[in-house]
Design an enzyme around this catalytic site. Sequence first.
Site, PDB file in Angstrom:
ATOM      1  CB  THR A 291     -11.609  -1.203   4.007  1.00  0.00           C
ATOM      2  OG1 THR A 291     -12.607  -0.751   5.033  1.00  0.00           O
ATOM      3  CG2 THR A 291     -11.308  -0.188   2.988  1.00  0.00           C
TER       4      THR A 291
ATOM      5  CG  HIS B  35       0.657  -5.689   1.609  1.00  0.00           C
ATOM      6  ND1 HIS B  35       0.637  -7.005   0.487  1.00  0.00           N
ATOM      7  CD2 HIS B  35      -0.770  -5.579   2.090  1.00  0.00           C
ATOM      8  CE1 HIS B  35      -0.796  -7.401   0.653  1.00  0.00           C
ATOM      9  NE2 HIS B  35      -1.280  -6.699   1.526  1.00  0.00           N
TER      10      HIS B  35
ATOM     11  CB  CYS C 208      -4.059  -8.175  -0.631  1.00  0.00           C
ATOM     12  SG  CYS C 208      -4.457  -6.661  -0.507  1.00  0.00           S
TER      13      CYS C 208
ATOM     14  CG  PHE D 142      -8.062  -3.277   0.300  1.00  0.00           C
ATOM     15  CD1 PHE D 142      -8.633  -2.768   1.484  1.00  0.00           C
ATOM     16  CD2 PHE D 142      -6.807  -2.894  -0.069  1.00  0.00           C
ATOM     17  CE1 PHE D 142      -7.814  -2.133   2.253  1.00  0.00           C
ATOM     18  CE2 PHE D 142      -6.152  -2.327   0.851  1.00  0.00           C
ATOM     19  CZ  PHE D 142      -6.622  -1.847   2.090  1.00  0.00           C
TER      20      PHE D 142
ATOM     21  CE  LYS E  87       1.461  -9.521   3.060  1.00  0.00           C
ATOM     22  NZ  LYS E  87       1.192 -10.644   3.141  1.00  0.00           N
TER      23      LYS E  87
ATOM     24  CG  HIS F  88      -2.672 -11.401   4.158  1.00  0.00           C
ATOM     25  ND1 HIS F  88      -2.133 -11.444   2.707  1.00  0.00           N
ATOM     26  CD2 HIS F  88      -3.483 -10.350   4.105  1.00  0.00           C
ATOM     27  CE1 HIS F  88      -2.590 -10.253   2.108  1.00  0.00           C
ATOM     28  NE2 HIS F  88      -3.386  -9.519   3.045  1.00  0.00           N
TER      29      HIS F  88
ATOM     30  CB  THR G  99      -3.930  -3.319   8.823  1.00  0.00           C
ATOM     31  OG1 THR G  99      -4.287  -5.017   8.641  1.00  0.00           O
ATOM     32  CG2 THR G  99      -2.897  -2.923   7.609  1.00  0.00           C
TER      33      THR G  99
ATOM     34  CD  GLU H  44      -3.544 -14.121   8.221  1.00  0.00           C
ATOM     35  OE1 GLU H  44      -2.900 -12.914   8.497  1.00  0.00           O
ATOM     36  OE2 GLU H  44      -3.159 -15.265   7.499  1.00  0.00           O
TER      37      GLU H  44
END
Lengths: 242, 385
Positions: free
Chosen positions: B249, B315, B142, B373, B310, B282, B286, B293
């Site tokens: 992850t 995404h 990403c 990731f 987003k 970003h 999730t 963030e």
Amino acid sequence: MIVAVGAVLPTALRVHAPLAALPSALAGVVVGPDLVPWLKRRKDARLLPRAAELALPAAGQALFGFDGDLEELGLFVAVGREPPDEGDAEASIAAMAKDGRLDRARFGDQGRALYPPLLPLRTLPNMVLAHVAIQSGIRGENVCLAGGFEAGVGVWDAANDALASGRCVAALVGAAFSAVDRASARDRHRLGQTEPPGEGAIFVLLVGPAVRPEADLRVWRQRVGALGPVEALLGAVGVTPR
Amino acid sequence: MTERVVVTGMGMVSPLGIGVERTWEAVLRGDNGIGPIRRFDATGFPVTFAAEAPVEGQGAALKAMLTELALREALAQSGVPAGPRLGVCLGSEACRPPWPWLWNQDAPTPAEIEALAPDAPTRQVAELAGARGPRSTVSTACTSSSQALGEALRRVQRGEVDAMICGGVDALSDPLMVVGFSKLGALSTRNDAPQHASRPFDLHRDGFVLGEGAGMLVIERESVARARGAPVLAVLEGYGCTCNAWRITDSPPDGRGAREAMRTAIYDAGIQSADVGYVNAHGTSTQQNDASESAAIEALLGPVPTSSTKGGMGHLVAACGAVEAILSVLALRDQVLPGSRNLDEPDPACRVNLVRHSREGRLDHVLTNAFGFGGSNGALVFGRP
């Protein structure tokens, strides 16, 4: 200035069992390597694609004895094609079979149940960079370049720039690649590439002017050139000219 | 002091439309680009919706179409000349092989195999634009296209080229991706209400939405751009990237790596944290990313207005850094802060100054984030020309 080198390379061509169904089963295969010394936790090994298995010992050798600030250590990695997944996903794909064909609709249920949950992470191109960073604790500037010969050159440029500008005090630069698997071998066969596939990894540790004020860029470049050149070495382990 | 590097052209295809202005207008209105999957029959799949671009095609052909549409728009605006002083740096991942190949039912041609490689879009752009300078392909999930812009910036600053085409492309509405990422627990499963599925920083967020799109920018040395009368849209002022060195992850809860990437970008831009007027986060929707963030933004930038775009477009993974960089440039141009779609009940754990609805604001510098990731973090700072 290059201060350390680590490499994991095949020593000979061997008959490799997974390639047995193909016209040539010969491959330049690395035996092992033993990953235990290079892992924080033994169970981390299950996450590693083959290229990362090769990269960890190579990076570890190059970093051995490094006692600088890991926040200011850069990591610049060139990789080849995306790691294949067909071996891991074979059971899942087999579950889609219907009347000798793949039935995509069956992937949503029968196939999904057998799909390895960690597979998407094993097949991302940046997994070599990710695992080296995690196992070594590297937290500085980084990039993972994929593709042809330009990837190997590109990581040198990026590392050189990071050191010359002072954004990093040291940089771990390298490449890792493995084409010794059925999927890669099949694609190579379809592409008409008949030479035996290989695998390997090489990393070098560079330090910049902040660490060695006497090492100006011109001298650094001469030393890189005198090594072989190292770019060619990177090419030899996977970033091959088109 | 190195010469400033400016943006002279932008092109985009997103789930909200073809073209930069169409997407921007949709973002400001809070439109939705997420709906039932059309690329394949998703009956029985755990997730049946995605943020698909309004372009026909599959696999490598779709990516090539997205790339070309975005590129041609950027080139038309910039007018950058072809030649050896023009390079290319894109963020891209490999394409998934078509199903029949997996069972050897149809043998692909060499060209079809080459088209799946991560660097296929880079080669395509170089050929279409006549770019004979250096080219490279960043593959850091990403973070890919954010880092591609950063690497392109460095090449121009080093004087290797006068201009770079940089950006990213991805197309993830694919059976393997849907199953793979849903098994990781990363995707929203709101199959009954896909338009509400992507909800960055909302208390009830449950994962991200796979998307498709491409974003391309032309960046140039300012003196070269002005000498040829190119439109100067913004200044690419700074870039920072770090590794989390944490987990594959997950992000560290304190957002340490993200914070250091932003700090580096701000330092590289030669400004202070207080000069940043807006953060395009970003913000994936999730639990982990948004919390991490938020912690990073709060620690470094305090109450700076922040939003994630987003919510309406999902995404775009390898393309998101470039697409959101373009939206950040447009925010500067129009002095508007885009809102966060589906932010109905802000998560109290995300202690940032969230922009719920698009509004006017005074912006001199904006910052845009992308985190991937594997733990690579990228941050870019843009300023007014």
